[in-house]
Design an enzyme around this catalytic site. Sequence first.
Site, PDB file in Angstrom:
ATOM      1  N   GLU A 182       0.845  -1.198   0.000  1.00 34.51           N
ATOM      2  CA  GLU A 182       0.000   0.000   0.000  1.00 34.51           C
ATOM      3  C   GLU A 182       0.878   1.245   0.000  1.00 34.51           C
ATOM      4  O   GLU A 182       2.020   1.214   0.479  1.00 34.51           O
ATOM      5  CB  GLU A 182      -0.878  -0.027   1.272  1.00 34.51           C
ATOM      6  N   ASN A 240     -12.348  -1.447  -0.811  1.00 36.33           N
ATOM      7  CA  ASN A 240     -11.600  -1.962   0.339  1.00 36.33           C
ATOM      8  C   ASN A 240     -12.308  -1.532   1.614  1.00 36.33           C
ATOM      9  O   ASN A 240     -12.577  -0.333   1.798  1.00 36.33           O
ATOM     10  CB  ASN A 240     -10.175  -1.388   0.343  1.00 36.33           C
ATOM     11  N   GLU A 241     -12.614  -2.494   2.455  1.00 37.06           N
ATOM     12  CA  GLU A 241     -13.264  -2.187   3.733  1.00 37.06           C
ATOM     13  C   GLU A 241     -14.342  -1.115   3.533  1.00 37.06           C
ATOM     14  O   GLU A 241     -14.363  -0.082   4.214  1.00 37.06           O
ATOM     15  CB  GLU A 241     -12.227  -1.768   4.798  1.00 37.06           C
ATOM     16  N   GLU A 289      -5.934  -9.222   3.839  1.00 39.31           N
ATOM     17  CA  GLU A 289      -5.157  -8.447   4.821  1.00 39.31           C
ATOM     18  C   GLU A 289      -5.104  -9.261   6.098  1.00 39.31           C
ATOM     19  O   GLU A 289      -6.149  -9.525   6.716  1.00 39.31           O
ATOM     20  CB  GLU A 289      -5.787  -7.076   5.099  1.00 39.31           C
TER      21      GLU A 289
END
Length: 559
Positions: free
Chosen positions: A83, A228-229, A363
């Site tokens: 990231e 993402n999330e 993750e």
Amino acid sequence: MAQKLAFRPPRAIQCRIPHRSQGRPTFLFALQGGSSLVRSLFASLTLLAVAVTVTAAQRVQMSVDVAKAGAKIDRNIFGQFAEHLGHGVYEGIWVGSDSRIPNTRGIRNDVVAALKALKVPDVRWPGGCFADEYHWRKGMGPQRTVTLNPNWGGVIEPNTFGTHEFMDFLDQIGAEAYLSVNVGSGTPQEAAEWLEYLTTARPTTLAKERAANGHPAPYQIAFLGIGNESWDCGGNMTPDYYLSQLKIYSRFVRNFNPAQQDKQQMLKIAVGPGGSDARWTEWTDAIMKAYQNHTWSWDMNGLSMHSYTVVKWPPSYASVGFGETEYAQILKSTLEMNDLVEKHSAIMDKYDPKKKVALVVDEWGGWYAPLPGSTPGFLVQQNSLRDAVLAALNLNIFARHADRVRMANIAQMINVLQAMILTDKEKMVLTPTYYVYKMYVPFQDATFVPVTFEAGTYTHDGITLPRVDVIAAKDKAGQLWLAITNVDPNQPAEIEVSLAGTNANLAAGETLTASTVDSVNTFDAPNTVVPKPVSAKAQDGKLTLKLAPKSVTVIAVEQ
Ligand code: AHR
């Protein structure tokens, strides 16, 4: 991010943990005469002698069912995550072509060489939370737009590492792309154009721009993460709202690469749960229910799950200078991954009994307190022997659920959280976790082979854990591999492996251990935790080996 679950010893590992009294020494002796001091000294020595004798003799019996084949352990469970966070990308991967650090087109050569040895299957990029604020056009062409990175320290994001640099990095290390597209603050059009830019072979304006930027041939994109999330940093969406986005992105964000139409199609990964509470099971249920009823016009191939080993939030466990209690607490917490995988797999089974949708643990890893003196938003931590054991235990859990868990990405590749590699300017050091990934390379795309074993127990400070853990697999050439972890930091484990039906005569491989559970590799002492060769003889279909305390061992069984 964080999650807390009740500990139960892993169920699916076909091991039996004895009751607390089983396998323990019982003492029966009578002392006569002498002073009470001598008596108690003698008693203590006797206890010690008996305890050592009995413990050393406690053999762990394992039986490998060589004739049985389980699921393929997808090589993508050894995936990585990079990231735009701290020094994960800038300095860790990218130094720029004018750097004095040896590099190829700006990408550091030492890091590339180290990663090549891991046979990294895929890299997830550009985030993480960063992905939902990333706009790909800002990282294109000769003039990059300088922006901010509000998630991670509010630092300047120069966008010098953009799409072409990422694809070049993948090419250099031999990995596939797992792109996370911006659902939170982007648009379907932006994501669709990114994929057209990358993948079309037709002479569109975007393809011409790609060629002008140095890459006439279309790129292959193996995996597409849709958000993402999204329940949190990715936009605070409800399951229903996210589903409406998923259907739109799945429909319009197309991969045009001619080589990815029939075979090697791009796999689309939806946002999934981040824990075990009702909130997360409801999320999984909603997405999988929608999947069951999906029409021709949208699809998904994976459901993402995030789970860090953190114990309490905010992360407060030290990554250096800790003791046995913190070792046991962190490993207890990490083993909760097993229940989490099983909980969400059970929901997925309800709607997808044929297991078409993969559970993608994209993750995971240990998340500790930032190293003193580091920038808190950069998530800098050391990586110890404890992390090596933690990595092995999690990889084993994924392998045991290989029919559903077909992809996982440890967080994160370099300089962030549970990293493979740490760098400081021109210096680089490989972490204990790196070595576990290297030792586990033979398990990539190997076929799972069931093992039955008595795990035994290791108890410290009221925490009881399985004493050993093991997985077995056969690689494509038919070679049998075993990965055995001795969790106990104090006692060696004598292992007797029954390999009925084989002509096994020798096992050889590597073992990773060190003097203390918090041993680390540093720039000044990079070889504190490195694998050492190990071998053992087999006789009459039985292999006997002694594993060091707190160790991870991977061996090939020669026949
Ligand atoms: O890996 C660090 C962060 O943890 C990621 O950006 C986010 O997805 C998760 O919460």
